[in-house]
Design an enzyme around this catalytic site. Structure first.
Site, PDB file in Angstrom:
ATOM      1  N   PHE A 165       0.820  -1.219   0.000  1.00 25.13           N
ATOM      2  CA  PHE A 165       0.000   0.000   0.000  1.00 25.13           C
ATOM      3  C   PHE A 165       0.853   1.269   0.000  1.00 25.13           C
ATOM      4  O   PHE A 165       1.813   1.394   0.759  1.00 25.13           O
ATOM      5  CB  PHE A 165      -0.905   0.015   1.236  1.00 25.13           C
ATOM      6  CG  PHE A 165      -1.776   1.227   1.310  1.00 25.13           C
ATOM      7  CD1 PHE A 165      -2.921   1.316   0.536  1.00 25.13           C
ATOM      8  CD2 PHE A 165      -1.438   2.294   2.133  1.00 25.13           C
ATOM      9  CE1 PHE A 165      -3.725   2.452   0.593  1.00 25.13           C
ATOM     10  CE2 PHE A 165      -2.241   3.430   2.185  1.00 25.13           C
ATOM     11  CZ  PHE A 165      -3.377   3.497   1.419  1.00 25.13           C
ATOM     12  N   HIS A 166       0.483   2.213  -0.855  1.00 23.12           N
ATOM     13  CA  HIS A 166       1.193   3.485  -0.926  1.00 23.12           C
ATOM     14  C   HIS A 166       0.256   4.574  -1.434  1.00 23.12           C
ATOM     15  O   HIS A 166      -0.695   4.297  -2.167  1.00 23.12           O
ATOM     16  CB  HIS A 166       2.436   3.385  -1.816  1.00 23.12           C
ATOM     17  CG  HIS A 166       2.139   2.918  -3.217  1.00 23.12           C
ATOM     18  ND1 HIS A 166       1.846   1.607  -3.516  1.00 23.12           N
ATOM     19  CD2 HIS A 166       2.082   3.585  -4.382  1.00 23.12           C
ATOM     20  CE1 HIS A 166       1.633   1.489  -4.815  1.00 23.12           C
ATOM     21  NE2 HIS A 166       1.771   2.683  -5.369  1.00 23.12           N
ATOM     22  N   VAL A 167       0.545   5.794  -1.015  1.00 28.13           N
ATOM     23  CA  VAL A 167      -0.236   6.971  -1.401  1.00 28.13           C
ATOM     24  C   VAL A 167       0.650   7.877  -2.243  1.00 28.13           C
ATOM     25  O   VAL A 167       1.744   8.249  -1.811  1.00 28.13           O
ATOM     26  CB  VAL A 167      -0.724   7.747  -0.155  1.00 28.13           C
ATOM     27  CG1 VAL A 167      -1.527   8.979  -0.574  1.00 28.13           C
ATOM     28  CG2 VAL A 167      -1.538   6.846   0.758  1.00 28.13           C
TER      29      VAL A 167
END
Ligand SMILES: [Zn+2]
Length: 151
Positions: free
Chosen positions: A110-112
């Site tokens: 997960f990454h933004v």
């Protein structure tokens, strides 16, 4: 290892590989926290395009803990402050692509994304797999942002 952009595939998770390399400048890791870290995108859509990623290798947003998400978003805030101080953008795209169909290049970590935007620029966030020619090297971006990341 060679970085693979959104839209590409890597045999090894690039986020986990970057954390394990213990060479943060080479890996483009701007800062580390226990549950999340900031890393420059190796194939940026704009100068300063970076990502706040979980330290733990987990993909879907709903599987992240509240503490992990809080730390990730605190890093997004820090990134916005640092980018504002160094690059003076007019706005930001801040977003998550979950699942290959949604454009995620790394689906299981997960990454933004944080992408600075300027009035009149022509970049649009969801154009994926498109390696752009930029007026600034990643090393230069790293050196501009690293000192102003007061966390
Ligand atoms: Zn990973």
């Amino acid at each position: 290892m060679e970085y693979v952009s959104e839209g590409g595939r890597a045999d090894v998770c690039l986020f986990c590989a970057a954390l394990a390399a213990n060479d943060d400048r080479k890996s483009l890791i701007l800062c580390r926290r226990p549950k999340a870290f900031l890393i420059l995108n190796a194939y940026p859509y704009a100068p300063g395009h970076l990502m706040a990623a979980l330290t733990r290798h987990v993909g879907p947003l709903e599987e992240a803990t509240a503490e992990e998400l809080a730390e990730t978003m605190r890093l997004v805030q820090s990134a916005i402050r640092a980018l504002t101080a160094s690059y003076h953008p007019d706005g930001f795209n801040i977003g998550v692509n979950q699942g290959r169909v949604a454009g995620a290049g790394v689906v299981d970590h997960f990454h933004v994304h944080v992408v600075p935007r300027w009035n009149g620029d022509t970049n649009f966030m969801p154009v994926l797999g498109d390696v752009r020619v930029l007026p600034e090297s990643l090393g230069t971006t790293y050196d501009r942002l690293r000192p102003v990341l007061s966390l």
